[in-house]
Motif scaffolding. Structure first.
Motif, PDB file in Angstrom:
ATOM      1  N   GLU A  38       0.836  -1.195   0.000  1.00  9.91           N
ATOM      2  CA  GLU A  38       0.000   0.000   0.000  1.00  9.91           C
ATOM      3  C   GLU A  38       0.877   1.254   0.000  1.00  9.91           C
ATOM      4  O   GLU A  38       0.531   2.249  -0.622  1.00  9.91           O
ATOM      5  CB  GLU A  38      -0.943  -0.012   1.194  1.00  9.91           C
ATOM      6  N   ALA A  39       2.024   1.171   0.658  1.00  8.96           N
ATOM      7  CA  ALA A  39       2.963   2.302   0.669  1.00  8.96           C
ATOM      8  C   ALA A  39       3.478   2.584  -0.742  1.00  8.96           C
ATOM      9  O   ALA A  39       3.631   3.750  -1.124  1.00  8.96           O
ATOM     10  CB  ALA A  39       4.125   2.020   1.616  1.00  8.96           C
ATOM     11  N   ASP A  40       3.731   1.529  -1.519  1.00  9.78           N
ATOM     12  CA  ASP A  40       4.167   1.726  -2.907  1.00  9.78           C
ATOM     13  C   ASP A  40       3.105   2.484  -3.694  1.00  9.78           C
ATOM     14  O   ASP A  40       3.422   3.409  -4.451  1.00  9.78           O
ATOM     15  CB  ASP A  40       4.422   0.379  -3.609  1.00  9.78           C
ATOM     16  N   LEU A  41       1.846   2.090  -3.523  1.00  9.65           N
ATOM     17  CA  LEU A  41       0.756   2.759  -4.237  1.00  9.65           C
ATOM     18  C   LEU A  41       0.628   4.214  -3.782  1.00  9.65           C
ATOM     19  O   LEU A  41       0.477   5.117  -4.604  1.00  9.65           O
ATOM     20  CB  LEU A  41      -0.563   2.013  -4.020  1.00  9.65           C
ATOM     21  N   LYS A  42       0.728   4.418  -2.484  1.00  9.00           N
ATOM     22  CA  LYS A  42       0.619   5.776  -1.942  1.00  9.00           C
ATOM     23  C   LYS A  42       1.759   6.651  -2.454  1.00  9.00           C
ATOM     24  O   LYS A  42       1.548   7.799  -2.852  1.00  9.00           O
ATOM     25  CB  LYS A  42       0.621   5.708  -0.419  1.00  9.00           C
ATOM     26  N   ASP A  43       2.974   6.113  -2.457  1.00 13.69           N
ATOM     27  CA  ASP A  43       4.133   6.865  -2.954  1.00 13.69           C
ATOM     28  C   ASP A  43       3.973   7.211  -4.431  1.00 13.69           C
ATOM     29  O   ASP A  43       4.320   8.312  -4.865  1.00 13.69           O
ATOM     30  CB  ASP A  43       5.425   6.072  -2.758  1.00 13.69           C
ATOM     31  N   PHE A  44       3.456   6.272  -5.199  1.00 13.97           N
ATOM     32  CA  PHE A  44       3.244   6.505  -6.624  1.00 13.97           C
ATOM     33  C   PHE A  44       2.251   7.645  -6.837  1.00 13.97           C
ATOM     34  O   PHE A  44       2.467   8.533  -7.657  1.00 13.97           O
ATOM     35  CB  PHE A  44       2.761   5.219  -7.298  1.00 13.97           C
ATOM     36  N   MET A  45       1.164   7.623  -6.064  1.00 12.22           N
ATOM     37  CA  MET A  45       0.169   8.699  -6.170  1.00 12.22           C
ATOM     38  C   MET A  45       0.765  10.029  -5.708  1.00 12.22           C
ATOM     39  O   MET A  45       0.578  11.054  -6.353  1.00 12.22           O
ATOM     40  CB  MET A  45      -1.059   8.365  -5.323  1.00 12.22           C
ATOM     41  N   ALA A  46       1.491  10.009  -4.600  1.00 13.72           N
ATOM     42  CA  ALA A  46       2.082  11.234  -4.060  1.00 13.72           C
ATOM     43  C   ALA A  46       3.107  11.824  -5.029  1.00 13.72           C
ATOM     44  O   ALA A  46       3.294  13.038  -5.079  1.00 13.72           O
ATOM     45  CB  ALA A  46       2.735  10.957  -2.709  1.00 13.72           C
ATOM     46  N   GLY A  47       3.720  10.956  -5.827  1.00 13.85           N
ATOM     47  CA  GLY A  47       4.709  11.415  -6.801  1.00 13.85           C
ATOM     48  C   GLY A  47       4.097  11.878  -8.107  1.00 13.85           C
ATOM     49  O   GLY A  47       4.803  12.099  -9.085  1.00 13.85           O
ATOM     50  N   GLY A  48       2.790  12.010  -8.145  1.00 13.41           N
ATOM     51  CA  GLY A  48       2.121  12.511  -9.334  1.00 13.41           C
ATOM     52  C   GLY A  48       1.905  11.465 -10.414  1.00 13.41           C
ATOM     53  O   GLY A  48       1.664  11.808 -11.565  1.00 13.41           O
ATOM     54  N   MET A  49       1.978  10.194 -10.052  1.00 14.07           N
ATOM     55  CA  MET A  49       1.748   9.092 -11.000  1.00 14.07           C
ATOM     56  C   MET A  49       2.618   9.244 -12.240  1.00 14.07           C
ATOM     57  O   MET A  49       2.151   9.166 -13.362  1.00 14.07           O
ATOM     58  CB  MET A  49       0.268   8.990 -11.374  1.00 14.07           C
ATOM     59  N   GLN A  50       3.885   9.454 -12.029  1.00 13.24           N
ATOM     60  CA  GLN A  50       4.816   9.611 -13.134  1.00 13.24           C
ATOM     61  C   GLN A  50       5.080   8.261 -13.787  1.00 13.24           C
ATOM     62  O   GLN A  50       4.888   7.218 -13.198  1.00 13.24           O
ATOM     63  CB  GLN A  50       6.120  10.232 -12.644  1.00 13.24           C
ATOM     64  N   ALA A  51       5.549   8.304 -15.002  1.00 13.30           N
ATOM     65  CA  ALA A  51       5.756   7.098 -15.799  1.00 13.30           C
ATOM     66  C   ALA A  51       6.972   6.282 -15.354  1.00 13.30           C
ATOM     67  O   ALA A  51       7.215   5.216 -15.887  1.00 13.30           O
ATOM     68  CB  ALA A  51       5.900   7.469 -17.276  1.00 13.30           C
ATOM     69  N   ASN A  52       7.723   6.749 -14.371  1.00 12.54           N
ATOM     70  CA  ASN A  52       8.919   6.033 -13.937  1.00 12.54           C
ATOM     71  C   ASN A  52       8.641   5.078 -12.779  1.00 12.54           C
ATOM     72  O   ASN A  52       9.379   5.026 -11.808  1.00 12.54           O
ATOM     73  CB  ASN A  52      10.018   7.022 -13.565  1.00 12.54           C
ATOM     74  N   ALA A  53       7.596   4.307 -12.889  1.00 18.42           N
ATOM     75  CA  ALA A  53       7.201   3.366 -11.839  1.00 18.42           C
ATOM     76  C   ALA A  53       8.143   2.170 -11.793  1.00 18.42           C
ATOM     77  O   ALA A  53       8.740   1.794 -12.798  1.00 18.42           O
ATOM     78  CB  ALA A  53       5.780   2.887 -12.091  1.00 18.42           C
ATOM     79  N   LYS A  54       8.233   1.586 -10.606  1.00 19.93           N
ATOM     80  CA  LYS A  54       9.022   0.360 -10.440  1.00 19.93           C
ATOM     81  C   LYS A  54       8.354  -0.772 -11.213  1.00 19.93           C
ATOM     82  O   LYS A  54       7.147  -0.766 -11.452  1.00 19.93           O
ATOM     83  CB  LYS A  54       9.091  -0.018  -8.966  1.00 19.93           C
ATOM     84  N   GLU A  55       9.163  -1.764 -11.565  1.00 13.51           N
ATOM     85  CA  GLU A  55       8.657  -2.894 -12.357  1.00 13.51           C
ATOM     86  C   GLU A  55       7.522  -3.632 -11.646  1.00 13.51           C
ATOM     87  O   GLU A  55       6.563  -4.045 -12.288  1.00 13.51           O
ATOM     88  CB  GLU A  55       9.803  -3.864 -12.680  1.00 13.51           C
ATOM     89  N   ASN A  56       7.609  -3.778 -10.316  1.00 11.49           N
ATOM     90  CA  ASN A  56       6.538  -4.507  -9.632  1.00 11.49           C
ATOM     91  C   ASN A  56       5.209  -3.754  -9.699  1.00 11.49           C
ATOM     92  O   ASN A  56       4.145  -4.373  -9.783  1.00 11.49           O
ATOM     93  CB  ASN A  56       6.916  -4.861  -8.195  1.00 11.49           C
ATOM     94  N   LEU A  57       5.240  -2.427  -9.728  1.00 12.85           N
ATOM     95  CA  LEU A  57       4.011  -1.658  -9.872  1.00 12.85           C
ATOM     96  C   LEU A  57       3.441  -1.830 -11.280  1.00 12.85           C
ATOM     97  O   LEU A  57       2.226  -1.931 -11.460  1.00 12.85           O
ATOM     98  CB  LEU A  57       4.259  -0.181  -9.564  1.00 12.85           C
ATOM     99  N   LYS A  58       4.313  -1.911 -12.261  1.00 11.73           N
ATOM    100  CA  LYS A  58       3.861  -2.158 -13.631  1.00 11.73           C
ATOM    101  C   LYS A  58       3.214  -3.544 -13.731  1.00 11.73           C
ATOM    102  O   LYS A  58       2.185  -3.717 -14.388  1.00 11.73           O
ATOM    103  CB  LYS A  58       5.035  -2.054 -14.609  1.00 11.73           C
ATOM    104  N   CYS A  59       3.813  -4.515 -13.052  1.00 12.01           N
ATOM    105  CA  CYS A  59       3.252  -5.870 -13.074  1.00 12.01           C
ATOM    106  C   CYS A  59       1.942  -5.944 -12.292  1.00 12.01           C
ATOM    107  O   CYS A  59       1.066  -6.756 -12.605  1.00 12.01           O
ATOM    108  CB  CYS A  59       4.266  -6.875 -12.550  1.00 12.01           C
ATOM    109  N   TYR A  60       1.803  -5.081 -11.298  1.00 14.38           N
ATOM    110  CA  TYR A  60       0.543  -4.969 -10.569  1.00 14.38           C
ATOM    111  C   TYR A  60      -0.560  -4.504 -11.517  1.00 14.38           C
ATOM    112  O   TYR A  60      -1.667  -5.038 -11.511  1.00 14.38           O
ATOM    113  CB  TYR A  60       0.737  -3.994  -9.404  1.00 14.38           C
ATOM    114  N   ALA A  61      -0.243  -3.539 -12.358  1.00 12.01           N
ATOM    115  CA  ALA A  61      -1.209  -3.068 -13.359  1.00 12.01           C
ATOM    116  C   ALA A  61      -1.614  -4.223 -14.280  1.00 12.01           C
ATOM    117  O   ALA A  61      -2.792  -4.420 -14.563  1.00 12.01           O
ATOM    118  CB  ALA A  61      -0.612  -1.920 -14.172  1.00 12.01           C
ATOM    119  N   LYS A  62      -0.643  -4.994 -14.715  1.00 12.93           N
ATOM    120  CA  LYS A  62      -0.911  -6.146 -15.581  1.00 12.93           C
ATOM    121  C   LYS A  62      -1.795  -7.155 -14.879  1.00 12.93           C
ATOM    122  O   LYS A  62      -2.776  -7.647 -15.444  1.00 12.93           O
ATOM    123  CB  LYS A  62       0.404  -6.792 -16.008  1.00 12.93           C
TER     124      LYS A  62
END
Length: 134
Positions: A38-62
């Protein structure tokens, strides 16, 4: 993270239409499978949902896209997403804009299946082809 924020994050990330108990279960399954917190998701949102996401977040989307039937074998299924969104009452007023956005994103390819899912998701967000959190 509170449930409404999780739903908002995922609405933007995955073009989900609602945050019901079944979807929460899918979220948990995908979080476990991809080691996303959940911290990864929160950090991603707090960072403005930039395209430089970690690979595990990309795989979460998949993972979420596959479990919802919006992606199979690394291919985004635009029609499946549109069929899902057309069933959502709050989406009906924006279906033309959403359809246009989905069409603009349907052929995006990444370097792998996770990257493709993430790039499609970011494209959908950019084209406002996702449900908007209330």
């Amino acid at each position: 993270m509170k449930a409404p924020l999780v739903c908002a994050v995922l609405a933007l990330l995955m073009a989900v239409v609602q945050c019901d108990p079944d979807f929460r279960q899918l979220m948990q399954q995908c979080m476990q499978e991809t080691q996303v917190t959940e911290a990864d998701l929160k950090d991603f949102m707090a960072g403005g949902m930039q395209a430089n996401a970690k690979e595990n977040l990309k795989c979460y989307a998949k993972c979420l896209m596959e479990k919802q039937g919006h992606m199979a074998n690394g291919q985004f299924n635009a029609q499946a997403l549109l069929d899902t969104l057309k069933k959502v009452p709050q989406m009906k007023d924006n279906i033309d804009e959403i359809t246009s956005g989905v069409e603009a994103c349907k052929n995006i390819k990444g370097t792998n299946e996770c990257d493709t899912a993430f790039k499609v998701t970011m494209c959908l967000k950019e084209h406002k082809a996702t449900p908007r959190p209330h």
